[in-house]
Design a protein around this motif. Structure first.
Motif, PDB file in Angstrom:
ATOM      1  N   LYS A  72      29.377 -26.410  19.406  1.00  0.00           N
ATOM      2  CA  LYS A  72      27.913 -26.300  19.391  1.00  0.00           C
ATOM      3  C   LYS A  72      27.489 -25.059  18.617  1.00  0.00           C
ATOM      4  O   LYS A  72      26.523 -25.090  17.843  1.00  0.00           O
ATOM      5  CB  LYS A  72      27.381 -26.230  20.821  1.00  0.00           C
ATOM      6  CG  LYS A  72      27.548 -27.511  21.619  1.00  0.00           C
ATOM      7  CD  LYS A  72      27.027 -27.301  23.035  1.00  0.00           C
ATOM      8  CE  LYS A  72      27.324 -28.500  23.913  1.00  0.00           C
ATOM      9  NZ  LYS A  72      26.922 -28.291  25.316  1.00  0.00           N
ATOM     10  N   ASN A  73      28.202 -23.971  18.825  1.00  0.00           N
ATOM     11  CA  ASN A  73      27.852 -22.724  18.148  1.00  0.00           C
ATOM     12  C   ASN A  73      28.164 -22.775  16.650  1.00  0.00           C
ATOM     13  O   ASN A  73      27.499 -22.126  15.855  1.00  0.00           O
ATOM     14  CB  ASN A  73      28.604 -21.558  18.791  1.00  0.00           C
ATOM     15  CG  ASN A  73      28.162 -21.291  20.213  1.00  0.00           C
ATOM     16  OD1 ASN A  73      27.038 -21.631  20.601  1.00  0.00           O
ATOM     17  ND2 ASN A  73      29.029 -20.683  21.010  1.00  0.00           N
ATOM     18  N   VAL A  96      31.720 -25.641  23.730  1.00  0.00           N
ATOM     19  CA  VAL A  96      30.777 -24.569  23.404  1.00  0.00           C
ATOM     20  C   VAL A  96      30.973 -24.111  21.964  1.00  0.00           C
ATOM     21  O   VAL A  96      30.011 -23.875  21.224  1.00  0.00           O
ATOM     22  CB  VAL A  96      30.965 -23.388  24.380  1.00  0.00           C
ATOM     23  CG1 VAL A  96      30.105 -22.203  23.953  1.00  0.00           C
ATOM     24  CG2 VAL A  96      30.607 -23.812  25.796  1.00  0.00           C
TER      25      VAL A  96
END
Length: 800
Positions: A322-323, A319
């Motif tokens: 991706k951020n 995550v």
């Protein structure tokens, strides 16, 4: 040398009534293809097997985890991608089109579209249409038929009765493409070996390195009719694939000191070689017990708890990247995992910490790289291309594959290459005081050797390639192989692990491979990964073996099992081996999958080529990846050599007067690659290179197409000057050289052909001239385009 394995299986495929679907586990990163395709973000594996592989999820959910990248599903039958009104034009070869498409998927072809390589090879004239659908059906059928019996030579004539006459050009295209690119009719079966010409008739190729890449390229080029010489610095072939015979007290065993695991059997070309040799596989069993530093078994409940926590950290890191977007390129996987690990604070026990460190060591082993060096953004960028299937040992060792591939290949051993010169007239490869001259050179040395600068290239390699070599990582894995008097560890498992109480030594003998079922004797191998692999290089072998025995006795003697001294032991030193300087590649911080492509690029206008596991973004750090790159470069060498021969023939032809050159140009422009208004363009070079050359033709005067000289937003003075200069009383063609990118920009200019002329001459500063004024540079480009088109149409007719 990699021991990587499959990512967790994708979620169960969705289905549409009467439309069978299949999980998409092998895709092509195609960009220019307008037909249905699927873009995949790198998947972050949520679990890892204890053999350095990704462990399969026990209960896969019906939809992707919100913490992992999406896995696409695709219909493997290309016929279903076409509208119903065209369905009656789709050919029917047999009733197993979907099954054959699955076979093609395992070989690396996308489900319902073309690869970039197929597009560049011009396998069809209409990309995305019915012709492409029929081509894919034919291609898949040929591939599947050969896979049914890989010991035979599949003949093109076999398929002529199965297709309508108007599709015969597609059969020729598919058959020639599959052969020239090493998808069918390759290997060591007698029916295939007998096709190698007795005497070479084509160019002389010097191959540096007799590893899997060099051997694959050599055999393929010999089959194409090339003269081949392989220069190998060692006294043996195989490179980082090395099977050593161990013996003592009438006990014998074959141990793989380098690459050992066939990672995935679906589509793996090395499995095809093994099948041709009649060799069986041993599936590596999942059972892998772990033992604490004191030798006691790890509690199963605690094991599951820590593994679950470790997987959650991987999910969080997924995550995070991706951020972060592109910024993740400058962050290491290790930094991300350590940041999240600190969240647990002091709520964990020492044993839990040791278990967690074991998983980190396992991660470093799978990538032959320190977590502090692995790119958070792209360390697993090759996951979508995993071949799938079991992971296996080859009984007797992978040296059996090497031996078969090296048979009758002209290899000169103990030749350490230190200089490679390349230019328009050919190449010189210098080893010691000996100079080997050839038309083409293929460099297959490991990335560690390239990083070290052990080979001098003259002229120096392009900065783009030097930067790629610098960015990519090249890590280390070492082994201690021990032949014992008997098997004391049991025959019911292939792996077991050991935890370290010292985080800095977490990779030291953390995993053991049992080769007793495949080596021919009681053989055990201890792996050394991460930082420990580097420290191991300076550890005396006697100390290393003593430490391993201490671990083994701590595990088995409390069980009442005596651990004898080994009859023979061997310690690897891949990091200080001057012919490897490491084990296999990984995506380091600041690098990406693009760097594998950069390393694969040829230089010197098709004179110097590169192969090896560090030149494939799809299958890096694997034995089959190295082998595939050898086949790939054999195809590239054949293509460039054919184009060069065609160009040379044109250049030497005394009848190539201005008139005949004009006729050639007119012939090429009958099928322009791009056409708009009174402009048409033919392209040379690779479609992926925006700077590749192009020839532009502009129609002036006569019955011009609408837009020439009639726009409201015109530069009439410019157009009138052109008309006056060329005495435009009738139709006249003028030409110029430009780049592919400039041609594409010109097409987008609005306001008619006058505005395009204004943009061309004023904005780009390009002059339009007659055919006579193009000069030798343009002649060379035109001849190259002609040769390339001829080559694409016949597509290596040398093997038809």
């Amino acid at each position: 040398m990699s021991e990587q394995t499959p990512p967790p299986p994708p979620p169960p495929p969705f289905s549409i009534p009467s439309l069978p679907l299949f999980p998409f586990n092998s895709i092509s990163d195609q960009k220019p293809n307008p037909s249905p395709s699927f873009y995949v973000q790198p998947q972050f594996p949520t679990k890892r097997k204890r053999t350095g592989f990704r462990r399969k999820a026990a209960n896969p959910s019906p939809s992707p985890s919100p913490h992992s990248a999406e896995i696409p599903t695709a219909n493997p039958n290309p016929a279903t991608s076409v509208s119903a009104d065209l369905a009656d034009e789709i050919i029917v070869i047999n009733k197993e089109a979907t099954a054959e498409a699955v076979t093609a998927l395992s070989a690396g072809f996308p489900a319902d579209s073309l690869t970039d390589e197929e597009i560049e090879a011009n396998v069809v004239s209409d990309i995305g249409g019915i012709e492409q659908v029929n081509y894919i059906l034919i291609r898949n059928h040929i591939l599947s038929r050969w896979r049914e019996n890989v010991t035979t030579w599949v003949q093109k004539e076999t398929f002529k009765s199965l297709i309508p006459p108007h599709c015969e050009p597609l059969l020729n295209s598919a058959y020639n493409y599959l052969i020239s690119h090493g998808y069918v009719n390759f290997g060591v079966a007698p029916a295939i070996k007998e096709k190698i010409p007795a005497e070479p008739t084509k160019a002389n190729v010097i191959i540096v390195g007799a590893g899997l890449a060099g051997l694959a390229a050599a055999r393929q080029l010999m089959a194409f009719g090339f003269k081949v010489t392989v220069l190998e610095g060692r006294k043996r072939c195989g490179g980082r694939v090395y099977t050593k015979r161990m013996e003592g007290s009438l006990k014998y065993a074959s141990t793989d000191l380098g690459g050992s695991v066939l990672t995935g059997t679906h589509g793996n070309p090395l499995c095809i070689i093994a099948k041709q040799l009649g060799l069986s596989h041993h599936k590596i069993r999942d059972k892998c017990p772990l033992y604490r530093p004191d030798g006691q078994p790890v509690d199963p409940d605690l094991d599951r708890k820590v593994e679950g926590a470790f997987n959650k950290l991987l999910d969080k890191a997924s995550v995070l990247r991706k951020n972060m977007g592109e910024v993740a390129m400058d962050v290491s996987l290790g930094a991300a995992l350590e940041t999240f690990r600190q969240e647990y604070g002091e709520s964990v026990t020492d044993e839990e910490i040791n278990l967690f460190n074991w998983h980190l060591a396992n991660l470093e082993y799978a990538n032959a790289g320190l977590l502090s060096k692995l790119s958070l953004a792209y360390w697993d960028q090759d996951d979508p291309y995993d071949m799938g299937g079991d992971h296996c040992f080859l009984p007797g060792g992978n040296g059996r594959l090497v031996q078969a591939l090296a048979e009758n290949v002209p290899i000169v051993y103990e030749k350490t290459v230190h200089t490679i010169r390349y230019g328009v007239d050919g190449v010189q490869v210098i080893a010691g005081s000996q100079v080997y001259e050839g038309d083409v050179a293929l460099c297959t040395v490991p990335l560690g050797v390239l990083k070290n600068g052990s080979i001098k290239f003259v002229p120096e390699l392009p900065q783009r390639k030097l930067d790629g070599i610098k960015r990519l990582g090249f890590g280390l894995l070492n082994k201690v192989a021990m032949l014992f008097p008997y098997v004391f560890w049991g025959n019911d498992l292939d792996t077991f692990g050991h935890l370290s109480a010292d985080q800095s030594c977490r990779g030291e003998f953390f995993l053991f491979y049992s080769y007793a079922t495949v080596a021919g004797g009681p053989l055990l191998i201890a792996l050394v990964a991460g930082e420990a692999a580097h420290n191991f290089e300076s550890m005396p072998p006697t100390d290393a073996v003593a430490l391993v025995l201490q671990i083994l006795r701590g595990i088995y003697e409390p069980q009442g099992i005596e651990v004898p001294d080994p009859l023979q032991s061997v310690c690897t030193r891949w990091g200080t081996d001057s012919f490897s300087l490491g084990s296999y590649s990984h995506v380091a911080v600041g690098a990406s999958g693009d760097d594998y492509d950069i390393l694969a690029e040829s230089v010197g206008d098709g004179r110097l080529f590169f192969a090896g596991e560090a030149t494939t973004r799809r299958y890096p750090a694997t034995m089959h990846g190295a082998f595939i790159t050898g086949l790939r470069e054999a195809a590239n060498i054949a293509s460039h050599t054919t184009s060069r021969a065609m160009q040379s023939k044109i250049d030497r032809n005394p009848s190539m007067s201005t008139e005949s050159c004009a006729a050639l140009l007119a012939d090429l422009f009958r099928e322009p690659d791009l056409e708009f208004g009174g402009f048409s363009v033919i392209f040379g070079g690779k479609a992926s290179d925006p700077k590749s050359p192009a020839v532009l033709k502009v129609l002036l005067g006569g019955a011009r197409k609408k837009g020439i000289g009639e726009g409201e937003h015109s530069n009439k003075l410019l157009f009138q000057q052109l008309q006056s200069h060329y005495n435009q009383q009738q139709q006249l063609h003028v030409y110029t050289l430009l780049t592919r990118q400039q041609a594409m920009e010109l097409r987008e200019v609005r306001g008619g052909d006058e505005m395009r002329l204004n943009y061309l001459c004023n904005k780009l500063g390009i002059k339009l001239i007659g055919r006579k004024g193009l000069g030798p540079t343009a002649d060379s480009v035109i001849a190259s385009i002609k040769a390339e088109r001829s080559n694409q149409r016949s597509n290596t007719s040398m093997l038809s």
